[in-house]
Design an enzyme around this catalytic site. Sequence first.
Site, PDB file in Angstrom:
ATOM      1  N   GLY A   1      -4.952  -4.500  -3.606  1.00  0.00           N
ATOM      2  CA  GLY A   1      -3.796  -4.484  -4.725  1.00  0.00           C
ATOM      3  C   GLY A   1      -3.203  -2.736  -4.794  1.00  0.00           C
TER       4      GLY A   1
ATOM      5  N   VAL B   1     -11.828  -0.792   4.773  1.00  0.00           N
ATOM      6  CA  VAL B   1     -12.787  -1.413   3.749  1.00  0.00           C
ATOM      7  C   VAL B   1     -12.947  -1.320   2.267  1.00  0.00           C
ATOM      8  CG1 VAL B   1     -15.281  -1.513   4.359  1.00  0.00           C
ATOM      9  CG2 VAL B   1     -13.798  -1.104   5.487  1.00  0.00           C
TER      10      VAL B   1
ATOM     11  N   LYS C   1     -14.269  -5.950   8.274  1.00  0.00           N
ATOM     12  CA  LYS C   1     -14.875  -4.851   7.501  1.00  0.00           C
ATOM     13  C   LYS C   1     -15.637  -4.903   7.530  1.00  0.00           C
ATOM     14  CE  LYS C   1     -11.317  -6.248   4.033  1.00  0.00           C
ATOM     15  NZ  LYS C   1     -10.983  -6.513   2.858  1.00  0.00           N
TER      16      LYS C   1
ATOM     17  N   VAL D   1       1.012  -1.135   0.084  1.00  0.00           N
ATOM     18  CA  VAL D   1      -0.162   0.038  -0.077  1.00  0.00           C
ATOM     19  C   VAL D   1       0.899   1.346   0.008  1.00  0.00           C
ATOM     20  CG1 VAL D   1      -1.662   1.197   0.881  1.00  0.00           C
ATOM     21  CG2 VAL D   1      -1.829  -1.391   0.922  1.00  0.00           C
TER      22      VAL D   1
ATOM     23  N   ASP E   1     -11.259 -11.077   7.964  1.00  0.00           N
ATOM     24  CA  ASP E   1     -10.958  -9.909   7.378  1.00  0.00           C
ATOM     25  C   ASP E   1     -12.147  -9.269   7.434  1.00  0.00           C
ATOM     26  OD1 ASP E   1      -8.863  -8.457   5.604  1.00  0.00           O
ATOM     27  OD2 ASP E   1     -10.993  -9.495   4.575  1.00  0.00           O
TER      28      ASP E   1
ATOM     29  N   GLY F   1     -11.117  -1.926  -0.203  1.00  0.00           N
ATOM     30  CA  GLY F   1      -9.809  -1.070  -1.086  1.00  0.00           C
ATOM     31  C   GLY F   1     -10.767   0.636  -1.847  1.00  0.00           C
TER      32      GLY F   1
HETATM   33  N1  LIG Z   1      -1.772  -4.855   0.157  1.00  0.00           N
HETATM   34  C1  LIG Z   1      -3.662  -4.317  -0.051  1.00  0.00           C
HETATM   35  O1  LIG Z   1      -3.846  -4.534  -0.895  1.00  0.00           O
HETATM   36  C2  LIG Z   1      -4.412  -4.149   1.623  1.00  0.00           C
HETATM   37  C3  LIG Z   1      -5.563  -3.315   0.996  1.00  0.00           C
HETATM   38  C4  LIG Z   1      -6.470  -2.703   1.859  1.00  0.00           C
HETATM   39  C5  LIG Z   1      -6.151  -2.908   3.516  1.00  0.00           C
HETATM   40  N2  LIG Z   1      -4.632  -2.966   3.162  1.00  0.00           N
HETATM   41  C6  LIG Z   1      -3.852  -2.916   5.119  1.00  0.00           C
HETATM   42  O2  LIG Z   1      -3.169  -2.281   4.315  1.00  0.00           O
HETATM   43  C7  LIG Z   1      -1.696  -2.403   5.401  1.00  0.00           C
HETATM   44  C8  LIG Z   1       0.009  -2.203   4.728  1.00  0.00           C
HETATM   45  O3  LIG Z   1      -0.875  -3.540   4.472  1.00  0.00           O
HETATM   46  P1  LIG Z   1       0.561  -4.057   2.653  1.00  0.00           P
HETATM   47  O4  LIG Z   1      -0.050  -5.394   2.210  1.00  0.00           O
HETATM   48  O5  LIG Z   1       1.213  -2.787   2.381  1.00  0.00           O
HETATM   49  O6  LIG Z   1       1.699  -4.529   4.242  1.00  0.00           O
HETATM   50  P2  LIG Z   1       2.944  -5.476   3.684  1.00  0.00           P
HETATM   51  O7  LIG Z   1       3.190  -5.179   2.481  1.00  0.00           O
HETATM   52  O8  LIG Z   1       3.681  -5.856   4.086  1.00  0.00           O
HETATM   53  O9  LIG Z   1       3.947  -3.501   4.433  1.00  0.00           O
HETATM   54  C9  LIG Z   1       3.898  -3.691   5.217  1.00  0.00           C
HETATM   55  C10 LIG Z   1       4.978  -2.532   5.412  1.00  0.00           C
HETATM   56  O10 LIG Z   1       5.189  -1.964   6.812  1.00  0.00           O
HETATM   57  C11 LIG Z   1       6.603  -1.916   7.362  1.00  0.00           C
HETATM   58  N3  LIG Z   1       6.320  -2.368   9.412  1.00  0.00           N
HETATM   59  C12 LIG Z   1       6.079  -3.179   9.723  1.00  0.00           C
HETATM   60  N4  LIG Z   1       6.164  -2.699  10.398  1.00  0.00           N
HETATM   61  C13 LIG Z   1       6.695  -1.317  10.467  1.00  0.00           C
HETATM   62  C14 LIG Z   1       7.091  -0.499  12.260  1.00  0.00           C
HETATM   63  N5  LIG Z   1       6.663  -1.292  13.071  1.00  0.00           N
HETATM   64  N6  LIG Z   1       7.724   0.663  11.653  1.00  0.00           N
HETATM   65  C15 LIG Z   1       8.072   0.823  10.514  1.00  0.00           C
HETATM   66  N7  LIG Z   1       6.967   0.065   9.291  1.00  0.00           N
HETATM   67  C16 LIG Z   1       6.685  -0.718   9.784  1.00  0.00           C
HETATM   68  C17 LIG Z   1       7.564  -2.941   6.466  1.00  0.00           C
HETATM   69  O11 LIG Z   1       8.279  -2.104   7.118  1.00  0.00           O
HETATM   70  P3  LIG Z   1       9.302  -3.462   6.606  1.00  0.00           P
HETATM   71  O12 LIG Z   1       9.366  -3.197   4.112  1.00  0.00           O
HETATM   72  O13 LIG Z   1      10.916  -3.114   6.591  1.00  0.00           O
HETATM   73  O14 LIG Z   1       9.132  -4.996   6.164  1.00  0.00           O
HETATM   74  C18 LIG Z   1       6.194  -2.813   5.317  1.00  0.00           C
HETATM   75  O15 LIG Z   1       7.127  -1.798   4.718  1.00  0.00           O
HETATM   76  C19 LIG Z   1      -2.302  -3.237   6.832  1.00  0.00           C
HETATM   77  O16 LIG Z   1      -2.666  -2.357   7.790  1.00  0.00           O
HETATM   78  C20 LIG Z   1      -3.278  -4.112   5.605  1.00  0.00           C
HETATM   79  O17 LIG Z   1      -4.008  -4.799   5.962  1.00  0.00           O
HETATM   80  C21 LIG Z   1      -3.820  -4.042   2.305  1.00  0.00           C
END
Ligand SMILES: NC(=O)c1ccc[n+]([C@@H]2O[C@H](COP(=O)([O-])OP(=O)(O)OC[C@H]3O[C@@H](n4cnc5c(N)ncnc54)[C@H](OP(=O)(O)O)[C@@H]3O)[C@@H](O)[C@H]2O)c1
Length: 424
Positions: free
Chosen positions: A310, A139, A212, A30, A208, A141
Site C-alpha cells: 500500500g 520486504v 523477500k 509507492v 514475491d 512494507g
Molecule cells: N505497491 C506496493 O504496495 C508495493 C509494496 C512494496 C514494494 N513495492 C515495489 O515498489 C515498486 C513500485 O511499485 P508500485 O506499486 O508503486 O508500482 P506502480 O503503481 O505500477 O507505479 C510504477 C511507476 O513507475 C513508473 N515507471 C515505470 N517504468 C519507468 C521508467 N522506465 N522510468 C520512469 N518511471 C517509470 C510508472 O510510470 P507511469 O506512471 O508513467 O506509468 C509509474 O509511475 C515495485 O518494485 C514494487 O514491487 C510496491
Amino acid sequence: MSLALSTNATISAASPAPALRIGLIGFGCVGQGLYAILQQVPGLGFEVGRIAVKSPDKPRSLPKEAFSFQADELLHDPALDVLVEVIDDAEEAFRLVSTALRQGRRVVTANKAMVAQHLPELVALQHEYGGTLLYEAAVCGSIPIIRTLDAYFGQEPLRSVSGIFNGSSNYVLTRMGQDGSEYAPALAEAQLKGFAETDPTLDMAAFDPRSKAIILAAHAYGVLLQPDQVLNLGIENVSATDIAYAAIANQKIKVVAGLYLLPDNQLTVLVTPQFVDQSSPLYAVDDEFNGVVIEAEFAGTQFLRGRGAGGHPTGSAVLADLAALRGNFHYAYPKLAAAQLGYTTDLEIEIYLRTDDELILDQLGFTDITEEADEDGYIVGFVPLDALLQHRDRLRQAGAFVARTGNVRPATQPADTLALAEVE
Ligand SMILES: NC(=O)c1ccc[n+]([C@@H]2O[C@H](COP(=O)([O-])OP(=O)(O)OC[C@H]3O[C@@H](n4cnc5c(N)ncnc54)[C@H](OP(=O)(O)O)[C@@H]3O)[C@@H](O)[C@H]2O)c1
C-alpha cells in the site's frame, strides 16, 4: 540563534540542515504514497526535487511540468541528494540503481525482485564506489525487518526467521477460511478490493515472498542465494477441501517463508503453504497483513506484524530509509562478512499433497507415508526437497496442491526428524 544559560555560557543552536533533495523515479502507488506523506508532514527535512515517470500522456495528480519522462535526467542531476527508485520494471530498476551506485550516490529502492536477483552485485558496487543502497520497503512494507536483522541482530545467531511476506495470498487464504469459498472467487474479491494484481502470478505462486526471503537470508544469515535455489510453492491450486482439512486440526493454511538454521551450520529456505496452529503468532496474521517471527539464540522469540503493501505503509518504509541515509546509515551486512554458513537442500520435508496425477506421486518419491486418503486424493509423507525443487513447475501445471507440515529431516538420517513448526 543562541540560547542564554543561567551560567552566562551560551550554546549556539545549529542552524537547520538544508532539506535533502529527492529525485523520485516512479509515481505510482509507492511514489505517490511517499509524496503524500511528505506533503502531509511538512518540516521533515526532505523535499521532492524532481519526479520521473514513464508515460507522458497519463493523467496525473500534479501538472505535467512537474515530471520528467527520462529517468536518466535525474541520475545526472547533481542537485539531487538522494534517488528513490520505485518503478515497476525490475530490469530497468537495476540499470538505474546500479548506474547511480557507480556514481557513489545514495539510493532507496522498494524493488524486491531486483534486489533479490542482483544482491551480490549491489553489495559489491556499494563497496567499490562508496554509495549506499537501502531497501527496507522491499520486504514486508512497513515492518522494519531488514534494519532489525542487519543492525540489531547483526551479531546474534538466529535459529529461524519465518513469516507471512505476501499480503495478497494471505488475503485470499483468509477469505477461503472465513467463507468456505473456493480459490477463484476469493481471488476475484482480493482483486476487486485492490489487494491483488490483475496478473496475480508473482503473489499467488509465491515468487514475491521468495524474493523477500532471499533478501532476508543475506542479512539474517550472511548467505547469498539465487532465486532458483529456493523452493517456492503457491496457492493457485488450493481448494476448500484443503482449508477444511486444516480446520479439522484447528489449523490454518498460510504461505510461510521460512529461513531455518540446521545442524552443522547449514541454512535452508522454504517458501510454501504450511499448516499453522494456534501456538504460532502467524496463526492470527490474517487478511492483507504480514508478520515475521524471529527466533534468536539469546533474545528468544520476537514477532512483528504490520501492513506489507500500500502507498502509505510502503511510503513509510521509504521515509525511514531516507532518514537513515541522512544519518549516514548503511547496511553493514555483518554476517556476510563472517560468511560462516552453508546452504542445503539435502533434506526430506513432510508434505500434504493433493493430486490426481499418479506420475507426480512417482516423481516425488515419497520415502515415508504418514497418512493417505484415496477418496479425498491426498497423501501426507516425507519427500526429498530436491525432488520438489525439480518438479516445482510440473506440480503447479498439474493442479497439485502442496503444504508442508513443518517437519523436516536430513535426507540420509530418517530417524532425526526435526519439528521446524516448534520454532515458529
Ligand atoms: N505497491 C506496493 O504496495 C508495493 C509494496 C512494496 C514494494 N513495492 C515495489 O515498489 C515498486 C513500485 O511499485 P508500485 O506499486 O508503486 O508500482 P506502480 O503503481 O505500477 O507505479 C510504477 C511507476 O513507475 C513508473 N515507471 C515505470 N517504468 C519507468 C521508467 N522506465 N522510468 C520512469 N518511471 C517509470 C510508472 O510510470 P507511469 O506512471 O508513467 O506509468 C509509474 O509511475 C515495485 O518494485 C514494487 O514491487 C510496491
